[in-house]
Design a protein around this motif. Structure first.
Motif, mmCIF file in Angstrom:
data_model
loop_
_atom_site.group_PDB
_atom_site.id
_atom_site.type_symbol
_atom_site.label_atom_id
_atom_site.label_comp_id
_atom_site.label_asym_id
_atom_site.label_seq_id
_atom_site.Cartn_x
_atom_site.Cartn_y
_atom_site.Cartn_z
ATOM 1 N N ALA A 1 5.983 4.870 5.972
ATOM 2 C CA ALA A 1 5.791 3.618 6.707
ATOM 3 C C ALA A 1 4.924 3.830 7.952
ATOM 4 O O ALA A 1 4.775 4.958 8.430
ATOM 5 C CB ALA A 1 7.137 3.059 7.115
ATOM 6 N N ASP B 1 0.302 -4.263 5.911
ATOM 7 C CA ASP B 1 1.468 -4.703 5.139
ATOM 8 C C ASP B 1 2.638 -5.077 6.047
ATOM 9 O O ASP B 1 3.385 -6.021 5.769
ATOM 10 C CB ASP B 1 1.895 -3.610 4.158
ATOM 11 N N TYR C 1 -1.144 0.554 6.008
ATOM 12 C CA TYR C 1 0.301 0.364 6.147
ATOM 13 C C TYR C 1 0.601 -0.689 7.219
ATOM 14 O O TYR C 1 1.552 -1.465 7.106
ATOM 15 C CB TYR C 1 0.984 1.684 6.519
ATOM 16 N N ARG D 1 -3.895 5.447 7.798
ATOM 17 C CA ARG D 1 -2.645 4.755 8.164
ATOM 18 C C ARG D 1 -2.839 3.237 8.287
ATOM 19 O O ARG D 1 -1.886 2.471 8.169
ATOM 20 C CB ARG D 1 -2.143 5.309 9.492
ATOM 21 N N TRP E 1 0.810 -1.212 0.000
ATOM 22 C CA TRP E 1 0.000 0.000 0.000
ATOM 23 C C TRP E 1 0.845 1.263 0.000
ATOM 24 O O TRP E 1 1.862 1.324 0.701
ATOM 25 C CB TRP E 1 -0.878 -0.008 1.261
#
Ligand SMILES: Cc1cc2nc3c(=O)[nH]c(=O)nc-3n(C[C@H](O)[C@H](O)[C@H](O)COP(=O)(O)OP(=O)(O)OC[C@H]3O[C@@H](n4cnc5c(N)ncnc54)[C@H](O)[C@@H]3O)c2cc1C
Length: 539
Positions: A17, A395, A392, A389, A11
């Motif tokens: 990050a 992932d 993230y 957010r 993403w």
């Protein structure tokens, strides 16, 4: 030609990050939950290390101004953004990559590309933001289905609001405009589309229409369908433009045939969209429920009572805590009202009275009416940041060998308790078998007078090298429960390749025959996105 900051493996953009302190909290939660700490994050393979076949098509000289076979462009257009996409990308498996990627500058380029593809016997995949979580833009793997080759058609250069009709409060918008760029172009005029899927930042108007996306708002205008006044579709057989009409009783509605067509009928290049004035008045509150089903009953009454909250997200206690909200003891209803013109405090108070009748306890200090735009913007921004957010984190969990994914559905109020029990039983059995443990939580994303959209999150301790098989087994189990209990395989994530078998199972054979007939009319050679919605051999 593509933003080279975009991740080809997951993403969003590089350098954005998930914050490390919040990741540590997630690790601590999972360690306590499953008794073992998640693995260290595995490295992301470099672009050079990806396994990718050589292209079977050469860039055609006539289209060279907007077509490329560059490695990065092929990689970033290989997968969507589901957990299974991230896992395969982390494994470096990019074998389904498209042979070519096109970035048309205008509609003439699209017409030229479709003509060329039809002559070359190549497959064309329309691509908006690539945020599909159901394999919607993934090229077929099988050589037969790839035909002479695969060309992905990325609409990112068609990114403009072309016209605004202030009297009717509508805008003519190009299909490739991303959510933030759309809102930025509307804002100076005092308007908003007010369609905010969680993927808003990296998804497009054309993609929303092609998948019938659901926005953040819980009631009334939730699906993009409600905002589409007319559409323009470029098909291999020609251009289809529908008329601008607020309502139309003449036969089946044309736009409805195109909404949700997932790229199999043609390319959505433009739409007239219904706008709204920017909300200035807001009133919001969180409400705690000790019992999830009592919260569900309150949601039903809210949905049937005509109050139409903009936000009414009932979140199970563990999920709320994992996301850094809630006390871990109570389920949480996030309730919000908004309007461009009228104070919303009365509506909020009426809703809180409904919640209280079901044992809901309102947070004291959260009742507010943000009639001044500055503070309304600030709170909206705060919400947006935590909401945006979350992908993230998913992932990062994949990199830690966890199994972490969501699925969603829609069902009637009457059916929900039985469905919910069946889904949880299927998930727990599969997680136990595949992973030895696991967590499933639920939240309601959208409310209707006759039912709601439950959205489930699954987190389980996975095994390196087996994450894909583990998730596929869990997904098959929960999908089986959805089908067995007559709930849809998707409320807003679309069908793509991944949901296709269930879609074919759930829809009447005659409806599917009508879809095939529509496709045959506009795409006689079956070059548009084969394998999505319908099996490739029937395209
Ligand atoms: C973290 C995350 C959160 C999400 N949240 C939501 C949510 O809140 N609500 C929701 O509904 N979905 C959500 N999704 C799913 C996804 O974002 C939606 O399906 C979205 O509408 C896809 O838009 P896109 O522009 O990225 O389309 P893509 O992913 O590029 O394409 C999706 C499908 O539409 C077709 N398509 C795309 N553009 C066009 C076009 N111009 N013409 C014809 N066909 C086209 C493609 O061929 C493909 O079949 C989420 C996904 C992620 C990863």
């Amino acid at each position: 030609m593509f933003n080279t900051d975009r991740r080809y493996w997951g993403w969003g953009v590089n350098g954005n990050a998930f914050p490390e302190p919040m990741l540590q909290l997630a690790r601590a939660f999972l360690t306590a939950k499953f008794g073992t700490a998640p693995a260290a994050q595995r490295p992301v393979p470099s672009l050079d290390a990806l396994r990718m076949n050589a292209p079977t098509l050469a860039v055609p000289a006539a289209l060279a101004a907007f077509v490329t076979d560059a490695r990065y462009d092929r990689a970033v257009h290989t997968y969507g953004k589901a957990f299974r996409d991230v896992v395969r990308a982390l494994d470096g498996d990019f074998t389904p990559a498209p042979d070519l990627v096109a970035y048309p500058r205008d509609e003439q380029d699209i017409v030229a590309l479709l003509d060329w593809a039809a002559r070359a016997g190549a497959v064309v995949i329309p691509f908006g933001g690539g945020s599909t979580v159901v394999g919607g833009i993934e090229p077929p793997r099988e050589a037969g289905a790839r035909r002479a080759g695969v060309i992905t058609l990325d609409l990112c250069r068609l990114d403009q609001v072309l016209d605004i009709d202030r009297v009717s409060r509508c805008a003519r918008v190009q299909g490739g405009v991303y959510g933030p760029a759309l809102e930025a172009q509307l804002k100076p005029h005092g308007y908003t589309l007010r369609h905010f899927p969680q993927s808003f930042e990296f998804s497009t108007v054309g993609g929303w229409i092609a998948t019938r996306a659901g926005g953040h708002y819980a009631t009334l205008y939730t699906h993009i369908d409600d905002f589409v006044e007319s559409l323009r579709l470029v098909t291999p057989a020609g251009v289809l433009q529908t008329r601008r009409l607020p309502g139309n009783g003449a036969g089946p509605q044309e736009e409805r045939l195109l909404l949700g067509s997932e790229g199999v009928l043609g390319v959505i290049t433009e739409a007239w969209l219904r706008l709204q004035d920017i909300p200035r008045h807001r009133a919001g509150c969180t409400v705690k429920f000790a019992d999830f089903m009592a919260g569900a009953a309150a949601c039903r009454e809210l949905a049937q009572g005509g109050l139409f909250p903009a936000n009414a997200r009932l979140i199970e206690r563990e999920e709320a805590m994992f996301m850094g909200a809630g006390d871990g003891q109570n389920h949480m209803l996030v309730l919000g009202f908004e309007s461009a013109r009228y104070s919303q405090i009365d509506r909020l108070q009426a809703a809180l009275a409904v919640c209280a009748a079901y044992g809901g306890v309102a947070g004291k200090s959260n009742v507010r009416d943000d009639s001044d735009a500055a503070s309304a913007d600030a709170s909206a921004e705060q919400w947006k940041q935590s909401f945006l957010r979350a992908p993230y984190l998913r992932d990062e969990l994949a990199r830690m060998d966890m199994v972490s994914e969501t699925f969603e559905t829609c069902t009637t109020w009457e059916n929900f308790p039985v469905l919910d029990a069946a889904v949880r039983a299927a998930a727990h059995a599969a997680m136990q078998r595949e992973c030895g443990a696991g967590l499933i939580t639920c939240r309601f994303t959208h409310l209707y007078p006759d039912g709601q959209a439950p959205y489930y999150t699954v987190i389980a301790p996975g095994t390196a090298g087996r994450q894909l098989a583990q998730w596929d087994a869990i997904k098959a189990a929960v999908s089986g429960a959805l089908v067995a209990h007559n709930a849809t395989i998707t409320h807003h994530h679309a069908v793509g390749r991944d949901h296709r078998p269930y879609y074919l199972q759930q829809n009447a054979p005659l409806s599917l025959a009508m879809l095939r007939a529509a496709k045959a009319a506009v795409d006689p050679q079956g070059i548009m996105n084969p394998g999505v919605l319908l099996p490739p051999d029937q395209d």
